[in-house]
Design an enzyme around this catalytic site. Sequence first.
Site, PDB file in Angstrom:
ATOM      1  N   ASP A  40      19.374  61.221  97.458  1.00 56.03           N
ATOM      2  CA  ASP A  40      20.579  60.634  98.044  1.00 56.03           C
ATOM      3  C   ASP A  40      21.369  59.833  97.009  1.00 56.03           C
ATOM      4  O   ASP A  40      20.794  59.234  96.105  1.00 56.03           O
ATOM      5  CB  ASP A  40      20.169  59.720  99.202  1.00 56.03           C
ATOM      6  CG  ASP A  40      21.333  59.352 100.096  1.00 56.03           C
ATOM      7  OD1 ASP A  40      22.333  60.090 100.107  1.00 56.03           O
ATOM      8  OD2 ASP A  40      21.252  58.323 100.784  1.00 56.03           O
ATOM      9  N   GLY A  41      22.690  59.824  97.177  1.00 54.96           N
ATOM     10  CA  GLY A  41      23.529  58.954  96.367  1.00 54.96           C
ATOM     11  C   GLY A  41      24.303  59.636  95.260  1.00 54.96           C
ATOM     12  O   GLY A  41      24.848  58.954  94.382  1.00 54.96           O
ATOM     13  N   ARG A  43      27.238  61.280  95.395  1.00 55.93           N
ATOM     14  CA  ARG A  43      28.669  60.951  95.465  1.00 55.93           C
ATOM     15  C   ARG A  43      28.913  59.490  95.105  1.00 55.93           C
ATOM     16  O   ARG A  43      29.874  59.175  94.390  1.00 55.93           O
ATOM     17  CB  ARG A  43      29.208  61.261  96.864  1.00 55.93           C
ATOM     18  CG  ARG A  43      29.222  62.743  97.195  1.00 55.93           C
ATOM     19  CD  ARG A  43      29.943  63.028  98.489  1.00 55.93           C
ATOM     20  NE  ARG A  43      29.276  62.413  99.639  1.00 55.93           N
ATOM     21  CZ  ARG A  43      29.744  62.458 100.884  1.00 55.93           C
ATOM     22  NH1 ARG A  43      30.893  63.078 101.134  1.00 55.93           N
ATOM     23  NH2 ARG A  43      29.082  61.902 101.881  1.00 55.93           N
ATOM     24  N   ARG A  44      28.056  58.603  95.600  1.00 55.33           N
ATOM     25  CA  ARG A  44      28.227  57.179  95.296  1.00 55.33           C
ATOM     26  C   ARG A  44      28.040  56.909  93.801  1.00 55.33           C
ATOM     27  O   ARG A  44      28.732  56.074  93.217  1.00 55.33           O
ATOM     28  CB  ARG A  44      27.247  56.347  96.134  1.00 55.33           C
ATOM     29  CG  ARG A  44      27.743  56.067  97.539  1.00 55.33           C
ATOM     30  CD  ARG A  44      26.671  55.484  98.419  1.00 55.33           C
ATOM     31  NE  ARG A  44      25.746  56.520  98.880  1.00 55.33           N
ATOM     32  CZ  ARG A  44      24.676  56.275  99.616  1.00 55.33           C
ATOM     33  NH1 ARG A  44      24.384  55.029  99.949  1.00 55.33           N
ATOM     34  NH2 ARG A  44      23.899  57.261 100.018  1.00 55.33           N
ATOM     35  N   TRP A  45      27.089  57.620  93.202  1.00 55.93           N
ATOM     36  CA  TRP A  45      26.894  57.468  91.761  1.00 55.93           C
ATOM     37  C   TRP A  45      28.150  57.891  91.005  1.00 55.93           C
ATOM     38  O   TRP A  45      28.586  57.198  90.071  1.00 55.93           O
ATOM     39  CB  TRP A  45      25.707  58.308  91.299  1.00 55.93           C
ATOM     40  CG  TRP A  45      25.484  58.232  89.817  1.00 55.93           C
ATOM     41  CD1 TRP A  45      24.738  57.312  89.134  1.00 55.93           C
ATOM     42  CD2 TRP A  45      26.047  59.099  88.823  1.00 55.93           C
ATOM     43  NE1 TRP A  45      24.800  57.549  87.780  1.00 55.93           N
ATOM     44  CE2 TRP A  45      25.600  58.651  87.568  1.00 55.93           C
ATOM     45  CE3 TRP A  45      26.884  60.211  88.880  1.00 55.93           C
ATOM     46  CZ2 TRP A  45      25.959  59.274  86.372  1.00 55.93           C
ATOM     47  CZ3 TRP A  45      27.247  60.841  87.695  1.00 55.93           C
ATOM     48  CH2 TRP A  45      26.788  60.375  86.460  1.00 55.93           C
ATOM     49  N   SER A  86      21.472  69.456 104.126  1.00 58.70           N
ATOM     50  CA  SER A  86      21.149  69.325 105.547  1.00 58.70           C
ATOM     51  C   SER A  86      22.176  70.065 106.389  1.00 58.70           C
ATOM     52  O   SER A  86      23.266  70.411 105.922  1.00 58.70           O
ATOM     53  CB  SER A  86      21.123  67.850 105.948  1.00 58.70           C
ATOM     54  OG  SER A  86      22.437  67.312 105.942  1.00 58.70           O
ATOM     55  N   ASN A  89      25.306  68.116 106.350  1.00 60.08           N
ATOM     56  CA  ASN A  89      26.131  68.278 105.145  1.00 60.08           C
ATOM     57  C   ASN A  89      27.129  69.418 105.281  1.00 60.08           C
ATOM     58  O   ASN A  89      28.165  69.432 104.603  1.00 60.08           O
ATOM     59  CB  ASN A  89      25.251  68.559 103.921  1.00 60.08           C
ATOM     60  CG  ASN A  89      24.378  67.401 103.515  1.00 60.08           C
ATOM     61  OD1 ASN A  89      23.321  67.611 102.917  1.00 60.08           O
ATOM     62  ND2 ASN A  89      24.780  66.176 103.835  1.00 60.08           N
ATOM     63  N   SER A 219      16.859  60.524 108.091  1.00 61.67           N
ATOM     64  CA  SER A 219      18.030  61.397 108.258  1.00 61.67           C
ATOM     65  C   SER A 219      17.633  62.824 108.636  1.00 61.67           C
ATOM     66  O   SER A 219      18.201  63.797 108.134  1.00 61.67           O
ATOM     67  CB  SER A 219      18.872  61.396 106.973  1.00 61.67           C
ATOM     68  OG  SER A 219      19.391  60.114 106.710  1.00 61.67           O
TER      69      SER A 219
END
Length: 262
Positions: A40-41, A43-45, A86, A89, A219
């Site tokens: 996870d992460g 896009r945030r990264w 997922s 997604n 999730s």
Amino acid sequence: MEIIPPRLKEPLYRLYELRLRQGLAASKSDLPRHIAVLCDGNRRWARSAGYDDVSYGYRMGAAKIAEMLRWCHEAGIELATVYLLSTENLQRDPDELAALIEIITDVVEEICAPANHWSVRTVGDLGLIGEEPARRLRGAVESTPEVASFHVNVAVGYGGRREIVDAVRALLSKELANGATAEELVDAVTVEGISENLYTSGQPDPDLVIRTSGEQRLSGFLLWQSAYSEMWFTEAHWPAFRHVDFLRALRDYSARHRRYGR
């Protein structure tokens, strides 16, 4: 203000990594057989690193997947399940989703390369990702050996609730094909019966579930199989997940006393 001078960071990192390795070598019998990872992460990264195109985060995350699997193999882990796409997604922006599916297809083909000698299996519904990506994934997975020292599950088009529904349907379909009565159908729905029809049928449940990016929830990932799994969470976004983070997860797992709900 920097507490540790930059020139010392790399040597100290290597020293810490060595100490973690040595500690794990002394407790090898306590290592998990099956690790499941929520990557996870991405896009945030990418956004935190200043990239407008979040697909760059996916590409960096894809490179980390193959690296992490090598860590698992080197550590003596027998099976790793990686959550790549997922069912939720699939609701993302079409252009972003197309880029993500292409990147996932590329990384699965890399994982399936003959040089790795890994046995790879897909879990999920490949029919949800399009004909051409599904064809490439099936071809890559079918090229891997059935017998290997390290096995990898790639969860693509996967939903935990959907898996359980599919397992019950498969179980009942088999019973109906054998001429079961309504009463026999009811009796057939057991924990063992459902487990035998999951996407991961024949494999051990995950001992350890790792999730990056600070989120502390499953999730929908391996809902049935992770009922008694140990959980380990880290604030690091997936592309920034380091070898020492992986070793710390193994160290923390080896120090726990598993109760299996008792």
